[in-house]
Design a protein around this motif. Structure first.
Motif, PDB file in Angstrom:
ATOM      1  N   TYR A 101       0.273  -1.230  -0.223  1.00  0.00           N
ATOM      2  CA  TYR A 101      -0.368  -0.038  -0.404  1.00  0.00           C
ATOM      3  C   TYR A 101       0.752   1.281   0.505  1.00  0.00           C
ATOM      4  O   TYR A 101       0.076   2.071   0.208  1.00  0.00           O
ATOM      5  CB  TYR A 101      -0.670  -0.334   0.392  1.00  0.00           C
ATOM      6  CG  TYR A 101      -2.221  -0.964   0.956  1.00  0.00           C
ATOM      7  CD1 TYR A 101      -3.276  -0.497   0.105  1.00  0.00           C
ATOM      8  CD2 TYR A 101      -2.283  -2.174   1.241  1.00  0.00           C
ATOM      9  CE1 TYR A 101      -3.992  -1.073  -0.028  1.00  0.00           C
ATOM     10  CE2 TYR A 101      -3.690  -3.290   1.283  1.00  0.00           C
ATOM     11  CZ  TYR A 101      -4.304  -2.166   0.231  1.00  0.00           C
ATOM     12  OH  TYR A 101      -5.067  -3.306  -0.468  1.00  0.00           O
ATOM     13  N   GLU A 102       2.418   1.073   0.055  1.00  0.00           N
ATOM     14  CA  GLU A 102       2.971   2.121  -0.122  1.00  0.00           C
ATOM     15  C   GLU A 102       3.507   2.650  -2.071  1.00  0.00           C
ATOM     16  O   GLU A 102       3.968   3.964  -2.179  1.00  0.00           O
ATOM     17  CB  GLU A 102       4.544   2.364   0.202  1.00  0.00           C
ATOM     18  CG  GLU A 102       4.213   2.248   1.910  1.00  0.00           C
ATOM     19  CD  GLU A 102       5.332   2.676   2.501  1.00  0.00           C
ATOM     20  OE1 GLU A 102       5.776   3.184   3.413  1.00  0.00           O
ATOM     21  OE2 GLU A 102       6.597   1.873   2.278  1.00  0.00           O
ATOM     22  N   ASN A 103       2.689   1.486  -2.675  1.00  0.00           N
ATOM     23  CA  ASN A 103       2.682   1.636  -4.448  1.00  0.00           C
ATOM     24  C   ASN A 103       1.687   2.239  -4.636  1.00  0.00           C
ATOM     25  O   ASN A 103       1.028   2.429  -4.489  1.00  0.00           O
ATOM     26  CB  ASN A 103       2.648   0.149  -4.301  1.00  0.00           C
ATOM     27  CG  ASN A 103       4.200  -0.491  -4.567  1.00  0.00           C
ATOM     28  OD1 ASN A 103       5.763   0.049  -4.133  1.00  0.00           O
ATOM     29  ND2 ASN A 103       3.943  -2.285  -4.088  1.00  0.00           N
ATOM     30  N   GLU A 104       2.226   3.092  -5.430  1.00  0.00           N
ATOM     31  CA  GLU A 104       1.268   3.927  -6.405  1.00  0.00           C
ATOM     32  C   GLU A 104       0.819   3.423  -7.642  1.00  0.00           C
ATOM     33  O   GLU A 104       1.586   2.773  -8.353  1.00  0.00           O
ATOM     34  CB  GLU A 104       1.770   5.378  -6.846  1.00  0.00           C
ATOM     35  CG  GLU A 104       1.350   6.652  -7.750  1.00  0.00           C
ATOM     36  CD  GLU A 104       1.447   7.374  -8.469  1.00  0.00           C
ATOM     37  OE1 GLU A 104       0.933   8.523  -8.289  1.00  0.00           O
ATOM     38  OE2 GLU A 104       2.323   7.450  -8.368  1.00  0.00           O
ATOM     39  N   PRO A 105      -0.411   3.228  -7.642  1.00  0.00           N
ATOM     40  CA  PRO A 105      -1.162   4.058  -7.568  1.00  0.00           C
ATOM     41  C   PRO A 105      -2.506   3.416  -6.506  1.00  0.00           C
ATOM     42  O   PRO A 105      -3.834   4.594  -5.709  1.00  0.00           O
ATOM     43  CB  PRO A 105      -2.700   4.450  -8.587  1.00  0.00           C
ATOM     44  CG  PRO A 105      -2.329   2.947  -9.169  1.00  0.00           C
ATOM     45  CD  PRO A 105      -0.804   2.424  -9.283  1.00  0.00           C
ATOM     46  N   LEU A 106      -1.408   2.265  -5.631  1.00  0.00           N
ATOM     47  CA  LEU A 106      -2.486   1.355  -4.682  1.00  0.00           C
ATOM     48  C   LEU A 106      -2.236   2.275  -3.002  1.00  0.00           C
ATOM     49  O   LEU A 106      -3.869   2.443  -2.968  1.00  0.00           O
ATOM     50  CB  LEU A 106      -1.981   0.093  -4.202  1.00  0.00           C
ATOM     51  CG  LEU A 106      -2.759  -0.821  -3.583  1.00  0.00           C
ATOM     52  CD1 LEU A 106      -4.562  -0.840  -4.424  1.00  0.00           C
ATOM     53  CD2 LEU A 106      -2.211  -1.879  -3.392  1.00  0.00           C
ATOM     54  N   PHE A 107      -1.883   3.083  -3.025  1.00  0.00           N
ATOM     55  CA  PHE A 107      -1.681   4.769  -1.476  1.00  0.00           C
ATOM     56  C   PHE A 107      -2.827   4.943  -1.963  1.00  0.00           C
ATOM     57  O   PHE A 107      -3.706   5.357  -1.059  1.00  0.00           O
ATOM     58  CB  PHE A 107      -0.731   5.267  -1.764  1.00  0.00           C
ATOM     59  CG  PHE A 107      -0.257   6.017  -0.165  1.00  0.00           C
ATOM     60  CD1 PHE A 107       0.453   5.111   0.607  1.00  0.00           C
ATOM     61  CD2 PHE A 107      -0.723   6.697  -0.360  1.00  0.00           C
ATOM     62  CE1 PHE A 107       0.518   6.463   1.690  1.00  0.00           C
ATOM     63  CE2 PHE A 107      -0.058   7.774   0.613  1.00  0.00           C
ATOM     64  CZ  PHE A 107       0.320   6.999   1.413  1.00  0.00           C
ATOM     65  N   MET A 109      -5.471   4.587  -4.348  1.00  0.00           N
ATOM     66  CA  MET A 109      -6.605   4.180  -4.360  1.00  0.00           C
ATOM     67  C   MET A 109      -7.356   3.924  -2.447  1.00  0.00           C
ATOM     68  O   MET A 109      -8.366   3.873  -1.983  1.00  0.00           O
ATOM     69  CB  MET A 109      -6.747   3.243  -5.163  1.00  0.00           C
ATOM     70  CG  MET A 109      -6.197   2.846  -5.972  1.00  0.00           C
ATOM     71  SD  MET A 109      -5.922   1.557  -7.038  1.00  0.00           S
ATOM     72  CE  MET A 109      -5.432   1.569  -8.889  1.00  0.00           C
ATOM     73  N   TYR A 110      -6.240   3.336  -2.047  1.00  0.00           N
ATOM     74  CA  TYR A 110      -6.878   3.309   0.181  1.00  0.00           C
ATOM     75  C   TYR A 110      -6.697   3.580   0.487  1.00  0.00           C
ATOM     76  O   TYR A 110      -8.606   3.942   0.839  1.00  0.00           O
ATOM     77  CB  TYR A 110      -6.029   2.157   0.324  1.00  0.00           C
ATOM     78  CG  TYR A 110      -6.288   1.331   1.615  1.00  0.00           C
ATOM     79  CD1 TYR A 110      -6.882   0.874   2.401  1.00  0.00           C
ATOM     80  CD2 TYR A 110      -6.086   2.298   2.567  1.00  0.00           C
ATOM     81  CE1 TYR A 110      -6.765   0.060   3.061  1.00  0.00           C
ATOM     82  CE2 TYR A 110      -6.475   1.475   3.677  1.00  0.00           C
ATOM     83  CZ  TYR A 110      -6.863   0.860   3.886  1.00  0.00           C
ATOM     84  OH  TYR A 110      -7.723  -0.045   5.361  1.00  0.00           O
ATOM     85  N   THR A 111      -6.937   5.111   0.456  1.00  0.00           N
ATOM     86  CA  THR A 111      -7.133   6.061   0.872  1.00  0.00           C
ATOM     87  C   THR A 111      -8.658   6.914   0.532  1.00  0.00           C
ATOM     88  O   THR A 111      -9.194   6.986   1.041  1.00  0.00           O
ATOM     89  CB  THR A 111      -6.315   7.505   0.559  1.00  0.00           C
ATOM     90  OG1 THR A 111      -4.883   7.129   1.595  1.00  0.00           O
ATOM     91  CG2 THR A 111      -6.325   8.833   1.533  1.00  0.00           C
ATOM     92  N   PHE A 112      -9.062   6.549  -0.901  1.00  0.00           N
ATOM     93  CA  PHE A 112      -9.788   7.246  -1.120  1.00  0.00           C
ATOM     94  C   PHE A 112     -11.084   5.890  -1.179  1.00  0.00           C
ATOM     95  O   PHE A 112     -11.970   7.001  -0.676  1.00  0.00           O
ATOM     96  CB  PHE A 112      -9.915   6.675  -3.009  1.00  0.00           C
ATOM     97  CG  PHE A 112     -11.403   7.211  -3.328  1.00  0.00           C
ATOM     98  CD1 PHE A 112     -11.596   8.832  -3.530  1.00  0.00           C
ATOM     99  CD2 PHE A 112     -11.864   6.355  -4.941  1.00  0.00           C
ATOM    100  CE1 PHE A 112     -13.134   8.584  -4.639  1.00  0.00           C
ATOM    101  CE2 PHE A 112     -13.046   6.685  -4.709  1.00  0.00           C
ATOM    102  CZ  PHE A 112     -13.540   8.015  -5.157  1.00  0.00           C
TER     103      PHE A 112
END
Length: 222
Positions: A101-107, A109-112
């Motif tokens: 979850y530090e990898n973009e864009p997953l970071f 996405m999770y925040t969203f």
């Protein structure tokens, strides 16, 4: 930038970037067009409205996050062969899960999804599916350890309940971890959602999460 270089995916990713920095509610079509360096009217070639863009972003996140697994291949073989312990395995898996979850864009996405779940049913369903999948995989892990006598949880209900507790703790710590990372990004003038990798991993936060799960599982270890 010419129109032919703009796709729905690029627009959605730009929406996520802006939502990360400003929140989804504060993100406007003007913000998106500015990021993409196009006229705002050009966005209507791909989406009927801002709401359509928002809904597509939710769907995009749902599809991408469905591919995230807590349980890597051959993990069960490692357990059954006695090559790992309960603490060692969960330390490795939690560290890997947080790092994903530090990898973009997953970071972003999770925040969203994590923030929008309080305002949108689809976002809540996506988050709940993530939680259910994580809990199911942890239940499988605990069951494998139970089969070789490494933990005392044996009934299906006990395994399910224990897995739910571990899942809740992991997601709670992941939320805290990402919130702190996001604030670090905000306060770092040389950093943004797109340059998150420039920041060092917060090993102390990951270690804290690992230790909390270890303490939770300690009473059921044989």
């Amino acid at each position: 930038m010419s129109k032919k270089n703009i796709s729905k995916e690029k627009i959605v990713q730009s929406f996520l970037t802006c939502a990360f920095e400003k929140s989804a509610g504060a993100t406007s079509l003007a913000d998106i067009s500015e990021i993409l360096e196009i006229k705002k009217a050009s966005l209507y070639n791909h989406f009927e409205s801002r709401d359509d863009m928002y809904d597509s972003t939710l769907t995009y996140c749902k599809v991408e996050m469905e591919d995230i697994n807590f349980l890597p291949e051959k993990t069960l073989e490692t357990i059954s062969s006695g090559k790992t312990t309960v603490p060692a395995l969960f330390k490795r898996l939690i560290t890997r899960f947080f790092n994903l979850y530090e990898n973009e864009p997953l970071f972003a996405m999770y925040t969203f999804i994590s923030s929008e779940k309080y305002f949108n049913v689809q976002a809540m369903e996506t988050f709940n599916k993530l939680s259910e999948k994580l809990s199911g995989e942890i239940k499988v892990i605990l069951g494998a350890f139970a089969e070789i006598g490494k933990i005392t949880v044996k009934s299906d209900k006990d395994l399910k309940d224990q897995a739910a507790l571990v899942t809740a703790l992991i997601l709670q710590q992941l939320d805290s971890y990402i919130t702190n990372r996001k604030e670090t990004v905000r306060q770092n003038p040389d950093c943004s959602a797109g340059s998150l990798f420039a920041l060092p991993t917060d090993d102390a936060a990951v270690t804290k999460a690992v230790k909390m799960v270890e303490l939770l599982l300690k009473p059921v270890q044989a």
